[in-house]
Design a protein around this motif. Sequence first.
Motif, PDB file in Angstrom:
ATOM      1  N   LEU A  12      32.400  31.642  39.306  1.00 30.51           N
ATOM      2  CA  LEU A  12      31.300  32.593  39.460  1.00 30.51           C
ATOM      3  C   LEU A  12      31.638  33.743  40.393  1.00 30.51           C
ATOM      4  O   LEU A  12      30.857  34.670  40.544  1.00 30.51           O
ATOM      5  CB  LEU A  12      30.043  31.877  39.934  1.00 30.51           C
ATOM      6  CG  LEU A  12      29.530  30.816  38.960  1.00 30.51           C
ATOM      7  CD1 LEU A  12      28.190  30.294  39.407  1.00 30.51           C
ATOM      8  CD2 LEU A  12      29.432  31.383  37.555  1.00 30.51           C
TER       9      LEU A  12
ATOM     10  N   LEU B 218      31.182  37.233  39.216  1.00 31.00           N
ATOM     11  CA  LEU B 218      29.859  37.858  39.162  1.00 31.00           C
ATOM     12  C   LEU B 218      29.704  38.935  40.222  1.00 31.00           C
ATOM     13  O   LEU B 218      28.886  39.827  40.099  1.00 31.00           O
ATOM     14  CB  LEU B 218      28.769  36.804  39.368  1.00 31.00           C
ATOM     15  CG  LEU B 218      28.546  35.830  38.220  1.00 31.00           C
ATOM     16  CD1 LEU B 218      27.493  34.804  38.598  1.00 31.00           C
ATOM     17  CD2 LEU B 218      28.094  36.577  36.987  1.00 31.00           C
ATOM     18  N   ASN B 219      30.496  38.830  41.266  1.00 29.69           N
ATOM     19  CA  ASN B 219      30.373  39.809  42.352  1.00 29.69           C
ATOM     20  C   ASN B 219      31.094  41.117  42.058  1.00 29.69           C
ATOM     21  O   ASN B 219      30.897  42.093  42.771  1.00 29.69           O
ATOM     22  CB  ASN B 219      30.937  39.218  43.647  1.00 29.69           C
ATOM     23  CG  ASN B 219      30.130  38.010  44.086  1.00 29.69           C
ATOM     24  OD1 ASN B 219      28.899  38.022  44.034  1.00 29.69           O
ATOM     25  ND2 ASN B 219      30.822  36.953  44.497  1.00 29.69           N
TER      26      ASN B 219
ATOM     27  N   PHE C  94      32.000  43.753  36.138  1.00 29.99           N
ATOM     28  CA  PHE C  94      31.434  42.788  35.205  1.00 29.99           C
ATOM     29  C   PHE C  94      29.919  42.723  35.322  1.00 29.99           C
ATOM     30  O   PHE C  94      29.323  41.683  35.121  1.00 29.99           O
ATOM     31  CB  PHE C  94      32.058  41.410  35.423  1.00 29.99           C
ATOM     32  CG  PHE C  94      33.534  41.416  35.215  1.00 29.99           C
ATOM     33  CD1 PHE C  94      34.053  41.553  33.941  1.00 29.99           C
ATOM     34  CD2 PHE C  94      34.397  41.339  36.287  1.00 29.99           C
ATOM     35  CE1 PHE C  94      35.424  41.596  33.743  1.00 29.99           C
ATOM     36  CE2 PHE C  94      35.770  41.379  36.096  1.00 29.99           C
ATOM     37  CZ  PHE C  94      36.279  41.504  34.823  1.00 29.99           C
ATOM     38  N   LYS C  95      29.336  43.847  35.666  1.00 22.88           N
ATOM     39  CA  LYS C  95      27.873  43.846  35.730  1.00 22.88           C
ATOM     40  C   LYS C  95      27.273  43.856  34.336  1.00 22.88           C
ATOM     41  O   LYS C  95      26.092  43.615  34.150  1.00 22.88           O
ATOM     42  CB  LYS C  95      27.359  45.008  36.574  1.00 22.88           C
ATOM     43  CG  LYS C  95      27.630  46.367  35.996  1.00 22.88           C
ATOM     44  CD  LYS C  95      27.169  47.446  36.978  1.00 22.88           C
ATOM     45  CE  LYS C  95      27.290  48.821  36.320  1.00 22.88           C
ATOM     46  NZ  LYS C  95      28.613  49.044  35.671  1.00 22.88           N
ATOM     47  N   ASP C  96      28.107  44.143  33.370  1.00 23.70           N
ATOM     48  CA  ASP C  96      27.648  44.092  31.977  1.00 23.70           C
ATOM     49  C   ASP C  96      27.721  42.662  31.461  1.00 23.70           C
ATOM     50  O   ASP C  96      28.769  42.027  31.505  1.00 23.70           O
ATOM     51  CB  ASP C  96      28.519  45.009  31.120  1.00 23.70           C
ATOM     52  CG  ASP C  96      28.191  44.858  29.646  1.00 23.70           C
ATOM     53  OD1 ASP C  96      27.006  44.981  29.326  1.00 23.70           O
ATOM     54  OD2 ASP C  96      29.115  44.607  28.848  1.00 23.70           O
ATOM     55  N   VAL C  97      26.602  42.180  30.981  1.00 24.30           N
ATOM     56  CA  VAL C  97      26.517  40.760  30.642  1.00 24.30           C
ATOM     57  C   VAL C  97      27.438  40.380  29.485  1.00 24.30           C
ATOM     58  O   VAL C  97      27.990  39.289  29.461  1.00 24.30           O
ATOM     59  CB  VAL C  97      25.070  40.349  30.317  1.00 24.30           C
ATOM     60  CG1 VAL C  97      24.995  38.893  29.916  1.00 24.30           C
ATOM     61  CG2 VAL C  97      24.190  40.578  31.522  1.00 24.30           C
TER      62      VAL C  97
ATOM     63  N   LEU D 180      30.884  40.007  30.798  1.00 21.18           N
ATOM     64  CA  LEU D 180      30.847  38.791  31.599  1.00 21.18           C
ATOM     65  C   LEU D 180      30.965  37.562  30.718  1.00 21.18           C
ATOM     66  O   LEU D 180      31.723  36.639  30.998  1.00 21.18           O
ATOM     67  CB  LEU D 180      29.500  38.765  32.326  1.00 21.18           C
ATOM     68  CG  LEU D 180      29.363  37.852  33.513  1.00 21.18           C
ATOM     69  CD1 LEU D 180      30.388  38.234  34.559  1.00 21.18           C
ATOM     70  CD2 LEU D 180      27.968  37.977  34.091  1.00 21.18           C
ATOM     71  N   LYS D 181      30.210  37.568  29.649  1.00 19.23           N
ATOM     72  CA  LYS D 181      30.192  36.437  28.743  1.00 19.23           C
ATOM     73  C   LYS D 181      31.582  36.210  28.171  1.00 19.23           C
ATOM     74  O   LYS D 181      32.064  35.083  28.114  1.00 19.23           O
ATOM     75  CB  LYS D 181      29.190  36.703  27.621  1.00 19.23           C
ATOM     76  CG  LYS D 181      28.662  35.481  26.978  1.00 19.23           C
ATOM     77  CD  LYS D 181      27.278  35.681  26.399  1.00 19.23           C
ATOM     78  CE  LYS D 181      27.283  36.481  25.120  1.00 19.23           C
ATOM     79  NZ  LYS D 181      25.927  36.638  24.553  1.00 19.23           N
TER      80      LYS D 181
ATOM     81  N   LEU E 282      33.765  34.786  31.087  1.00 18.52           N
ATOM     82  CA  LEU E 282      33.378  33.447  31.530  1.00 18.52           C
ATOM     83  C   LEU E 282      33.661  32.394  30.475  1.00 18.52           C
ATOM     84  O   LEU E 282      34.057  31.275  30.795  1.00 18.52           O
ATOM     85  CB  LEU E 282      31.891  33.426  31.899  1.00 18.52           C
ATOM     86  CG  LEU E 282      31.552  33.984  33.269  1.00 18.52           C
ATOM     87  CD1 LEU E 282      30.062  33.922  33.528  1.00 18.52           C
ATOM     88  CD2 LEU E 282      32.297  33.212  34.356  1.00 18.52           C
TER      89      LEU E 282
ATOM     90  N   LEU F 158      26.842  28.114  30.684  1.00 12.47           N
ATOM     91  CA  LEU F 158      26.906  29.496  30.227  1.00 12.47           C
ATOM     92  C   LEU F 158      25.927  29.799  29.105  1.00 12.47           C
ATOM     93  O   LEU F 158      25.790  30.942  28.697  1.00 12.47           O
ATOM     94  CB  LEU F 158      28.328  29.844  29.799  1.00 12.47           C
ATOM     95  CG  LEU F 158      29.364  29.731  30.918  1.00 12.47           C
ATOM     96  CD1 LEU F 158      30.690  30.286  30.462  1.00 12.47           C
ATOM     97  CD2 LEU F 158      28.890  30.464  32.163  1.00 12.47           C
TER      98      LEU F 158
ATOM     99  N   LEU G  12      23.558  32.641  29.493  1.00 15.90           N
ATOM    100  CA  LEU G  12      23.993  34.021  29.295  1.00 15.90           C
ATOM    101  C   LEU G  12      23.397  34.600  28.015  1.00 15.90           C
ATOM    102  O   LEU G  12      23.300  35.814  27.863  1.00 15.90           O
ATOM    103  CB  LEU G  12      25.516  34.092  29.214  1.00 15.90           C
ATOM    104  CG  LEU G  12      26.269  33.879  30.508  1.00 15.90           C
ATOM    105  CD1 LEU G  12      27.764  33.903  30.263  1.00 15.90           C
ATOM    106  CD2 LEU G  12      25.911  34.977  31.499  1.00 15.90           C
TER     107      LEU G  12
ATOM    108  N   VAL H 166      22.274  40.941  36.050  1.00 10.84           N
ATOM    109  CA  VAL H 166      23.335  40.150  36.671  1.00 10.84           C
ATOM    110  C   VAL H 166      22.886  39.462  37.960  1.00 10.84           C
ATOM    111  O   VAL H 166      23.310  38.365  38.254  1.00 10.84           O
ATOM    112  CB  VAL H 166      24.585  41.019  36.941  1.00 10.84           C
ATOM    113  CG1 VAL H 166      25.655  40.193  37.623  1.00 10.84           C
ATOM    114  CG2 VAL H 166      25.113  41.561  35.635  1.00 10.84           C
TER     115      VAL H 166
ATOM    116  N   LYS I   2      23.075  35.589  38.642  1.00 10.54           N
ATOM    117  CA  LYS I   2      23.843  35.050  39.756  1.00 10.54           C
ATOM    118  C   LYS I   2      23.019  34.005  40.499  1.00 10.54           C
ATOM    119  O   LYS I   2      23.511  32.929  40.822  1.00 10.54           O
ATOM    120  CB  LYS I   2      24.226  36.194  40.701  1.00 10.54           C
ATOM    121  CG  LYS I   2      25.409  35.903  41.549  1.00 10.54           C
ATOM    122  CD  LYS I   2      26.153  37.158  41.958  1.00 10.54           C
ATOM    123  CE  LYS I   2      25.446  37.947  43.022  1.00 10.54           C
ATOM    124  NZ  LYS I   2      26.192  39.177  43.369  1.00 10.54           N
TER     125      LYS I   2
END
Lengths: 341, 341
Positions: free
Chosen positions: A238, A241-242, A246-249, A252-253, A256, B238, B241, B249, B253
């Motif tokens: 995780l 996430l910071n 990767f603020k775009d989901v 991110l998906k 991850l 996940l 998501l 985000v 989080k």
Amino acid sequence: MSLEERKRMILESIIKDYVQTAEPVGSRAIVKKYDLKVSAATVRNEMADLEEMGYLEQPYTSAGRIPSQLGYRYFVDILMEKEHLSAEEIDLLRKIFMESINDWGEVVNRVGYFLAQLTNYTSFIIMPAMEVNQFKHLQIVPMEDNKALVIVVTDAGLIMHRRIDIPDTISPTELKSISQVFNKTLINRNVNEMKKSDLSYLRDKLNNRRILMDKVIETIDYLLNDTHDEKIIVSGMLNILNEPEFKDVDKLKRILSVLEEDEVLKDIIPSEVSKQVDIKIGAENRAKEIQEMSVVLTGFKGFGELGRIGVIGPIRMEYWKAAGVVESLSDMIEELIREKF
Amino acid sequence: MSLEERKRMILESIIKDYVQTAEPVGSRAIVKKYDLKVSAATVRNEMADLEEMGYLEQPYTSAGRIPSQLGYRYFVDILMEKEHLSAEEIDLLRKIFMESINDWGEVVNRVGYFLAQLTNYTSFIIMPAMEVNQFKHLQIVPMEDNKALVIVVTDAGLIMHRRIDIPDTISPTELKSISQVFNKTLINRNVNEMKKSDLSYLRDKLNNRRILMDKVIETIDYLLNDTHDEKIIVSGMLNILNEPEFKDVDKLKRILSVLEEDEVLKDIIPSEVSKQVDIKIGAENRAKEIQEMSVVLTGFKGFGELGRIGVIGPIRMEYWKAAGVVESLSDMIEELIREKF
DNA sequence: GTTAGCACTCTCTTATGTTGAGTGCTAAAC
DNA sequence: GTTTAGCACTCAACATAAGAGAGTGCTAAC
């Protein structure tokens, strides 16, 4: 390839700044922050040069500059100095690892945890596949209702077990004697040797218990085969996430789901490792799934084989810290294996 | 509390529609989709009533309606019919679980995996703390360099082990005899009984090996204590998501870091469970960390104690499916324990 | 009790300015 | 030749305004 002093200085400043802020870096900002002795205009000219050479790029006309992958490469190869853990930190960690660690998996978990914590990236440790795992001890423990537990201990301290069904005509003492036969014959053999001949030899010898023997043999084979797979331990998933990239989901998906699937991840992480810290930046990664990530990793020797330890994070990574910590912890894990196992 | 038929119908339609689309539902849409025999205007009047009663709410004036938490509650308590797995699905799963499952942890992992897959939410299984765990077998296996491995097997099929240091004056045969003494004395005792008297009695009896005995006793105590903790297995983290409510985000989080930390999650999941499926909707959850989530769970009996199994997902949840699958798999896990362990 | 009709509300989208950081270029200064 | 000041220019980011559309609530007729 070689840059003049000032260009190097500027490149380094831009990288350090950008890694920290994730914002394009302007000429004025650099002059101020690292108070260079030249004016912003001069820096601008230099930056234009650096861009032409491919070390920098502009997200759009009249924005600041950001490092290109080539820029990071140059930085990592020439400019960067690894930031290792301090002697005190290492001492502290060693103490933590030493206490209450009696099991190999536990060590790895903890090292992975700290690697993720200290770098703020996602850490991974890939345990070497044990081709020549040595057999130390076998134990068949009777359980209730025609069940028994086969326990196999390897010299690396791995303990594996599996339930089997047993004929109800067999007595506990008989089980014990069977264990003993196995132990005498197989001790300190490696898996390959074992497979070749010993197992079938054993089966013949204990002919009167053929069915049971077959089961036990199959179980040993199964259990030892299990160690042929590399095990991967992932920590701090995780942490990504910071990262603002990767603020775009959706992005991110994508990432991850790669990090989550052990099998996928194992394949994706570079497999040619040495004891040098190796850094793969973005598109340098073979696997397309992580071409928007960077990987910092090194090999460590454990039980004769080479394992892999490292972190995976954004291209805008604190390579100096990541490389230093990975190196320090890799050394430590080797040392722990040597001393405790 | 009791609604007229038409109001119920409308409430149910709105919930089903909203759960599917995550968009506020308008009067016209309902009439069309579920072709009611009345006009949109009539539905509007009913919706206004339902809102007044607290079952619906409007995100803003002149948007469609969405269910309130009270609305979900009513739906779950009165309207909903659980959608269990079909007989064929259950058969298929049973086959999958039965094959190659020889270890308790493996069963739980798989069930958790399927629960997450079938519902598309995050699944959890909390294994009961085993207060009265029974001791089945102890084994001390000598390793290289003054090390030995203490292996403890419980009647529930749990195998635990730990490395200890041993004095270098002790022989393998001696180790074996010590094991035997332990086994004779302790077999089929539960942990509490054991602690009370037997261990110290043993130590006296084997006085000549006092130091070693202390170590072994301590190790047994340590290992058995370990089973006193509840173990939690989480799958499909996940999956959240995919829910549009977590496209932000920061929100993501917050939730993910709760799901990731086993200890936190264990505390957060309702602990008063029965064999009924229990549903906690949003703010009904005690823990504020998950008041924007819903939990569907039930208890299952394993090894005499009550474990917990369920899913955690958005308030806009397919409760009917979640409740059905949780119930089906809970039954299956009980059955597996009964038959295989 | 039900429905058609209609004005009204509020979000969402698109278009249009405005601002400001940062550049590139030129010409002068060193 | 290198460095610097000055300045016009570019473009994302933010704000504001206008228009569209979905859906409501209310009224009056059925």
